[in-house]
Scaffold this motif. Structure first.
Motif, PDB file in Angstrom:
ATOM      1  N   GLY A  71       0.825  -1.210   0.000  1.00  0.00           N
ATOM      2  CA  GLY A  71       0.000   0.000   0.000  1.00  0.00           C
ATOM      3  C   GLY A  71       0.855   1.254   0.000  1.00  0.00           C
ATOM      4  O   GLY A  71       0.553   2.228  -0.696  1.00  0.00           O
ATOM      5  N   LEU A  72       1.945   1.228   0.770  1.00  0.00           N
ATOM      6  CA  LEU A  72       2.867   2.359   0.779  1.00  0.00           C
ATOM      7  C   LEU A  72       3.476   2.565  -0.603  1.00  0.00           C
ATOM      8  O   LEU A  72       3.599   3.698  -1.072  1.00  0.00           O
ATOM      9  CB  LEU A  72       3.963   2.116   1.819  1.00  0.00           C
ATOM     10  CG  LEU A  72       5.033   3.184   1.946  1.00  0.00           C
ATOM     11  CD1 LEU A  72       4.418   4.469   2.491  1.00  0.00           C
ATOM     12  CD2 LEU A  72       6.144   2.694   2.854  1.00  0.00           C
ATOM     13  N   PHE A  73       3.839   1.484  -1.265  1.00  0.00           N
ATOM     14  CA  PHE A  73       4.376   1.568  -2.619  1.00  0.00           C
ATOM     15  C   PHE A  73       3.371   2.235  -3.561  1.00  0.00           C
ATOM     16  O   PHE A  73       3.715   3.128  -4.324  1.00  0.00           O
ATOM     17  CB  PHE A  73       4.732   0.174  -3.140  1.00  0.00           C
ATOM     18  CG  PHE A  73       5.030   0.143  -4.609  1.00  0.00           C
ATOM     19  CD1 PHE A  73       6.240   0.590  -5.091  1.00  0.00           C
ATOM     20  CD2 PHE A  73       4.092  -0.320  -5.513  1.00  0.00           C
ATOM     21  CE1 PHE A  73       6.520   0.568  -6.438  1.00  0.00           C
ATOM     22  CE2 PHE A  73       4.357  -0.352  -6.864  1.00  0.00           C
ATOM     23  CZ  PHE A  73       5.576   0.097  -7.326  1.00  0.00           C
ATOM     24  N   ILE A  74       2.111   1.808  -3.510  1.00  0.00           N
ATOM     25  CA  ILE A  74       1.090   2.353  -4.406  1.00  0.00           C
ATOM     26  C   ILE A  74       0.878   3.829  -4.137  1.00  0.00           C
ATOM     27  O   ILE A  74       0.782   4.637  -5.072  1.00  0.00           O
ATOM     28  CB  ILE A  74      -0.215   1.555  -4.270  1.00  0.00           C
ATOM     29  CG1 ILE A  74      -0.026   0.150  -4.854  1.00  0.00           C
ATOM     30  CG2 ILE A  74      -1.379   2.266  -4.948  1.00  0.00           C
ATOM     31  CD1 ILE A  74      -1.160  -0.795  -4.545  1.00  0.00           C
ATOM     32  N   VAL A  75       0.827   4.222  -2.872  1.00  0.00           N
ATOM     33  CA  VAL A  75       0.607   5.630  -2.533  1.00  0.00           C
ATOM     34  C   VAL A  75       1.783   6.485  -2.990  1.00  0.00           C
ATOM     35  O   VAL A  75       1.598   7.524  -3.640  1.00  0.00           O
ATOM     36  CB  VAL A  75       0.359   5.785  -1.018  1.00  0.00           C
ATOM     37  CG1 VAL A  75       0.426   7.235  -0.594  1.00  0.00           C
ATOM     38  CG2 VAL A  75      -0.984   5.186  -0.638  1.00  0.00           C
ATOM     39  N   VAL A  76       3.001   6.068  -2.661  1.00  0.00           N
ATOM     40  CA  VAL A  76       4.183   6.854  -3.044  1.00  0.00           C
ATOM     41  C   VAL A  76       4.306   6.932  -4.560  1.00  0.00           C
ATOM     42  O   VAL A  76       4.535   8.008  -5.120  1.00  0.00           O
ATOM     43  CB  VAL A  76       5.463   6.253  -2.414  1.00  0.00           C
ATOM     44  CG1 VAL A  76       6.709   6.868  -3.005  1.00  0.00           C
ATOM     45  CG2 VAL A  76       5.443   6.448  -0.917  1.00  0.00           C
ATOM     46  N   PHE A  77       4.139   5.804  -5.233  1.00  0.00           N
ATOM     47  CA  PHE A  77       4.251   5.784  -6.679  1.00  0.00           C
ATOM     48  C   PHE A  77       3.165   6.641  -7.324  1.00  0.00           C
ATOM     49  O   PHE A  77       3.440   7.415  -8.240  1.00  0.00           O
ATOM     50  CB  PHE A  77       4.154   4.346  -7.190  1.00  0.00           C
ATOM     51  CG  PHE A  77       4.424   4.205  -8.654  1.00  0.00           C
ATOM     52  CD1 PHE A  77       5.714   4.247  -9.123  1.00  0.00           C
ATOM     53  CD2 PHE A  77       3.391   4.036  -9.552  1.00  0.00           C
ATOM     54  CE1 PHE A  77       5.979   4.110 -10.478  1.00  0.00           C
ATOM     55  CE2 PHE A  77       3.642   3.898 -10.899  1.00  0.00           C
ATOM     56  CZ  PHE A  77       4.946   3.942 -11.357  1.00  0.00           C
ATOM     57  N   GLY A  78       1.931   6.532  -6.853  1.00  0.00           N
ATOM     58  CA  GLY A  78       0.828   7.310  -7.421  1.00  0.00           C
ATOM     59  C   GLY A  78       1.005   8.804  -7.224  1.00  0.00           C
ATOM     60  O   GLY A  78       0.869   9.596  -8.163  1.00  0.00           O
ATOM     61  N   VAL A  79       1.321   9.213  -6.005  1.00  0.00           N
ATOM     62  CA  VAL A  79       1.468  10.643  -5.705  1.00  0.00           C
ATOM     63  C   VAL A  79       2.645  11.234  -6.468  1.00  0.00           C
ATOM     64  O   VAL A  79       2.522  12.305  -7.088  1.00  0.00           O
ATOM     65  CB  VAL A  79       1.621  10.861  -4.183  1.00  0.00           C
ATOM     66  CG1 VAL A  79       2.059  12.277  -3.871  1.00  0.00           C
ATOM     67  CG2 VAL A  79       0.326  10.537  -3.466  1.00  0.00           C
ATOM     68  N   LEU A  80       3.787  10.564  -6.450  1.00  0.00           N
ATOM     69  CA  LEU A  80       4.955  11.113  -7.140  1.00  0.00           C
ATOM     70  C   LEU A  80       4.800  11.103  -8.652  1.00  0.00           C
ATOM     71  O   LEU A  80       5.271  12.022  -9.327  1.00  0.00           O
ATOM     72  CB  LEU A  80       6.209  10.352  -6.733  1.00  0.00           C
ATOM     73  CG  LEU A  80       6.714  10.621  -5.316  1.00  0.00           C
ATOM     74  CD1 LEU A  80       7.938   9.767  -5.016  1.00  0.00           C
ATOM     75  CD2 LEU A  80       7.027  12.082  -5.113  1.00  0.00           C
ATOM     76  N   SER A  81       4.154  10.090  -9.200  1.00  0.00           N
ATOM     77  CA  SER A  81       3.991  10.075 -10.653  1.00  0.00           C
ATOM     78  C   SER A  81       3.055  11.181 -11.114  1.00  0.00           C
ATOM     79  O   SER A  81       3.305  11.813 -12.137  1.00  0.00           O
ATOM     80  CB  SER A  81       3.499   8.707 -11.136  1.00  0.00           C
ATOM     81  OG  SER A  81       2.211   8.444 -10.623  1.00  0.00           O
ATOM     82  N   VAL A  82       2.007  11.446 -10.368  1.00  0.00           N
ATOM     83  CA  VAL A  82       1.114  12.548 -10.728  1.00  0.00           C
ATOM     84  C   VAL A  82       1.825  13.882 -10.537  1.00  0.00           C
ATOM     85  O   VAL A  82       1.751  14.776 -11.376  1.00  0.00           O
ATOM     86  CB  VAL A  82      -0.196  12.482  -9.895  1.00  0.00           C
ATOM     87  CG1 VAL A  82      -0.999  13.755 -10.040  1.00  0.00           C
ATOM     88  CG2 VAL A  82      -1.017  11.287 -10.303  1.00  0.00           C
TER      89      VAL A  82
END
Length: 86
Positions: A71-82
């Protein structure tokens, strides 16, 4: 107790590191418009993620903490990619 916190810390660091590697792969694909390089990098990232999941299960990290790391991976990846690419 100290060993348990160390495992959780390194699980979180590994998840954030995988997110940064994924962002780097996406950035290279965007800048150089290289689809073949993107897929090679993506498959390499996928193989590393599978290996990390295997190691986490062998070390004995509980399933809920592994899901927390994902879940941490998905949040960090999603926020930083956007934030980086929009």
């Amino acid at each position: 107790m100290n060993n348990h916190l160390g495992l959780l810390f390194y699980t979180a660091i590994g998840s954030v590191g995988m997110a940064f590697v994924g962002l780097g792969i996406i950035k290279l694909a965007i800048v150089y418009d290289d689809q073949q390089g993107f897929w090679i990098g993506f498959l390499g990232l996928l193989c590393c993620a599978m290996y990390f999941r295997h190691l986490e299960s062998r070390v004995g990290i509980h399933r809920k903490y592994r899901w927390l790391g994902h879940g941490l991976f998905i949040v960090v990846f999603g926020v930083l990619s956007v934030w980086l690419y929009l």
